[in-house]
Enzyme design. Structure first.
Site, mmCIF file in Angstrom:
data_model
loop_
_atom_site.group_PDB
_atom_site.id
_atom_site.type_symbol
_atom_site.label_atom_id
_atom_site.label_comp_id
_atom_site.label_asym_id
_atom_site.label_seq_id
_atom_site.Cartn_x
_atom_site.Cartn_y
_atom_site.Cartn_z
ATOM 1 N N CYS A 1 43.913 57.718 43.554
ATOM 2 C CA CYS A 1 43.732 59.101 44.046
ATOM 3 C C CYS A 1 42.407 59.443 44.037
ATOM 4 O O CYS A 1 41.869 60.897 43.316
ATOM 5 C CB CYS A 1 44.791 59.751 44.007
ATOM 6 S SG CYS A 1 45.670 61.065 44.550
ATOM 7 N N ASP B 1 46.558 49.695 43.096
ATOM 8 C CA ASP B 1 45.998 51.814 42.474
ATOM 9 C C ASP B 1 45.795 51.222 41.633
ATOM 10 O O ASP B 1 46.583 51.578 40.517
ATOM 11 C CB ASP B 1 48.309 51.574 42.605
ATOM 12 C CG ASP B 1 47.806 53.459 42.589
ATOM 13 O OD1 ASP B 1 46.785 53.945 43.312
ATOM 14 O OD2 ASP B 1 48.918 53.896 42.656
ATOM 15 N N ASP C 1 48.810 42.618 30.983
ATOM 16 C CA ASP C 1 47.168 43.553 31.914
ATOM 17 C C ASP C 1 46.559 42.357 33.324
ATOM 18 O O ASP C 1 47.227 41.399 32.777
ATOM 19 C CB ASP C 1 46.521 42.887 30.717
ATOM 20 C CG ASP C 1 44.790 43.479 31.085
ATOM 21 O OD1 ASP C 1 44.927 43.723 31.779
ATOM 22 O OD2 ASP C 1 44.364 43.102 29.884
ATOM 23 N N LYS D 1 54.489 54.643 44.170
ATOM 24 C CA LYS D 1 54.198 53.217 45.061
ATOM 25 C C LYS D 1 55.092 52.586 44.752
ATOM 26 O O LYS D 1 55.455 51.972 45.947
ATOM 27 C CB LYS D 1 52.600 52.903 45.581
ATOM 28 C CG LYS D 1 51.824 54.252 46.057
ATOM 29 C CD LYS D 1 50.912 53.944 45.954
ATOM 30 C CE LYS D 1 49.446 54.904 46.053
ATOM 31 N NZ LYS D 1 49.516 56.031 45.073
ATOM 32 N N GLY E 1 55.231 54.744 39.135
ATOM 33 C CA GLY E 1 56.415 53.996 39.933
ATOM 34 C C GLY E 1 56.628 54.189 41.408
ATOM 35 O O GLY E 1 57.197 54.608 41.554
ATOM 36 N N ALA F 1 51.564 49.324 38.722
ATOM 37 C CA ALA F 1 52.848 49.552 39.094
ATOM 38 C C ALA F 1 52.784 51.208 38.758
ATOM 39 O O ALA F 1 53.575 52.760 39.650
ATOM 40 C CB ALA F 1 54.036 49.114 39.293
ATOM 41 N N GLY F 2 52.808 51.874 37.411
ATOM 42 C CA GLY F 2 52.938 53.128 36.747
ATOM 43 C C GLY F 2 52.945 54.313 37.484
ATOM 44 O O GLY F 2 51.334 53.996 38.160
#
Length: 507
Positions: free
Chosen positions: A439, A386, A368, A316, A314, A311-312
């Site tokens: 990305c 992601d 993890d 998305k 943050g 998630a980092g």
């Protein structure tokens, strides 16, 4: 803070505001010892950021801090922003000019002096700064970082560079062939990235071997144009109209997007409070596509559970949390490091408060991601991976990445990306969906990862991600590739180069 549209993104001829060619170039007649001793505040900030980037920092994090600390805003902040990002983008071209002007490799120059020269040349060849002013300021900066001897060298180089136009310098330093070497200097990218992106354009179905040369040149050129500042109004927490009222205009693709033509996004109340945020429209569409996949309801009527595995920092997760609240779902936002988890918690603060008030479960935790599939098998309905990647799709916004990344980075990232996707599949209930996103358009981080994982399993199938993206977009989103995965491109869609593959776990 993303780089605002404060100036040109690459070399160009010098013109006045009306687009006419300027008159004869002015050379500085001021002796080096009489010039500015330190350089202007905006230039000092740009140099400090470039030096920090050279030591491993990120311009998008360093520059806003430096501007706030110096209390620079308006035209001075815009000047510092263009000087920083423009210099980083065109570093490869400017280094070729410097090597020609000094008759020595840039590796023999002091790092601080080299950054001063790059900045000075950017002002002369790509900004509307008079030659004498650019030279005076560069000499002052050089004296401050390396002493009088360096100031004399910089003065000589700046005089030599200003004697020719950007077109003349291109003719002098850009080779005619082979293609990759020509593009490397002309568009300021490492050769290995040029070759990898050309192959990605072909591999994702946007170009053929015959059209690949034209396509890669168009893509590289788009990397040197400053990206717009894209904002997202997190649904249920902010409204696009609030952003429009603060000076933004409607975005191109996302129903929650707005764009700023310049300035500090933090000056907008909704952004400052975390109800809105800076987020590329491609990134917004990925989160919205995952939230929009039709799923069968739980037989026991229980609530859907969503997971953002990586998630980092943050972005998305913020949009997913808002969508989860709107759909009555619970969300877990996970990341491997405490630092990144803290960033997620900070950006999700308004959503966390809203979830608590609504009696919904929104959790931010450290763990993890590779172990979640074993620890929580078949627990989640929607999982976003992601994945950590090279970021080659965001070279407009992260120009330093083109100089920092190496082909060897792919060696370590590949196994990690596969392990995370496998863990996500294991953590997904039968009938649930997994979104794998990067990305980066690099085939080793996108198509190959998904193909290698899927071919070893009989419990997942790919969903057409192109249809999902087009479904959530406000416009007709085309040219996403051959499918079933989707690839967005800066020069086609005006977004970062986001990749999305969607898998459904068979029941």
């Amino acid at each position: 803070m993303s780089d605002a549209r404060s100036g040109s993104g690459g070399p160009r001829g010098q013109h006045d505001g009306g687009g006419q060619r300027r008159g004869p170039r002015q050379k500085s007649r001021t002796a080096p010892a009489q010039r500015s001793r330190q350089g202007s505040p905006a230039r000092r900030i740009a140099l400090a950021v470039l030096r920090a980037v050279g030591d491993g920092a990120y311009a998008n994090l360093e520059l806003p801090k430096a501007l706030r600390h110096a209390r620079l805003d308006g035209r001075d902040a815009a000047f510092a922003t263009e000087l920083t990002y423009g210099t980083l983008r065109m570093q490869g071209f400017y280094d070729a000019v410097i090597a020609e002007a000094t008759r020595r490799p840039t590796s023999r120059l002091d790092g601080g002096v080299l950054d001063v020269l790059r900045m000075g040349i950017h002002q002369v060849l790509a900004m509307r700064v008079p030659d004498h002013a650019a030279a005076d300021q560069a000499v002052g900066l050089a004296r401050s970082v390396a002493g009088p001897g360096a100031a004399s060298l910089v003065n000589a180089v700046m005089r030599r560079v200003s004697e020719s136009s950007v077109e003349e310098w291109r003719e002098r330093v850009v080779p005619t062939e082979p293609l990759a070497e020509r593009l490397a200097i002309e568009h300021s990218h490492p050769v290995w990235i040029i070759k990898a992106l050309r192959q990605a354009l072909i591999g994702h179905g946007l170009a053929t071997p015959e059209t690949g040369d034209a396509a890669i040149e168009e893509l590289l050129a788009s990397h040197n144009v400053p990206a717009p500042v894209s904002l997202v109004a997190r649904p249920g927490l902010a409204d696009v109209d609030e952003l429009l009222g603060a000076g933004a205009h409607v975005g191109r693709w996302s129903p929650f997007a707005a764009e700023l033509d310049g300035g500090d996004p933090g000056a907008i109340e909704a952004v400052r409070e975390g109800r809105a945020a800076v987020q590329d429209e491609g990134s917004q569409l990925l989160a919205l596509a995952l939230a929009a996949v039709p799923l069968d309801a739980h037989e026991d009527g229980s609530t859907e559970r969503w997971l953002d595995l990586c998630a980092g920092p943050g972005g998305k997760a913020g949009l997913l949390a808002a969508e989860a609240l709107a759909q009555g779902a619970d969300l877990v936002a996970n990341d491997v490091s405490d630092h990144r988890t803290d960033l997620v918690r900070q950006t999700l603060r308004p959503a966390l408060d809203a979830a608590q008030a609504a009696g919904r479960h929104l959790e931010v935790r450290t763990g993890d991601g590779r172990e979640v599939g074993v620890d929580e098998p078949e627990r989640y309905d929607r999982v976003l991976v992601d994945a950590p990647c090279t970021g080659l799709g965001a070279l407009r916004r992260r120009p330093e990445a083109r100089w920092r990344r190496q082909p060897s980075d792919l060696v370590g990232l590949g196994p990690l990306q596969r392990d995370l996707l496998i863990s996500a599949i294991e953590a997904t209930r039968p009938g649930g969906v997994i979104a794998y996103a990067t990305c980066s358009p690099h085939l080793s981080e996108t198509t190959f990862v998904v193909r290698d994982v899927v071919k070893k399993r009989d419990d997942v199938e790919q969903v057409d991600a192109r249809e999902l993206l087009d479904q959530v977009a406000t416009g007709d989103l085309t040219d996403l590739g051959a499918g079933p995965a989707a690839q967005m491109w800066p020069h086609i869609h005006g977004t970062d180069g986001m990749f999305l593959a969607v898998l459904r776990k068979r029941g």
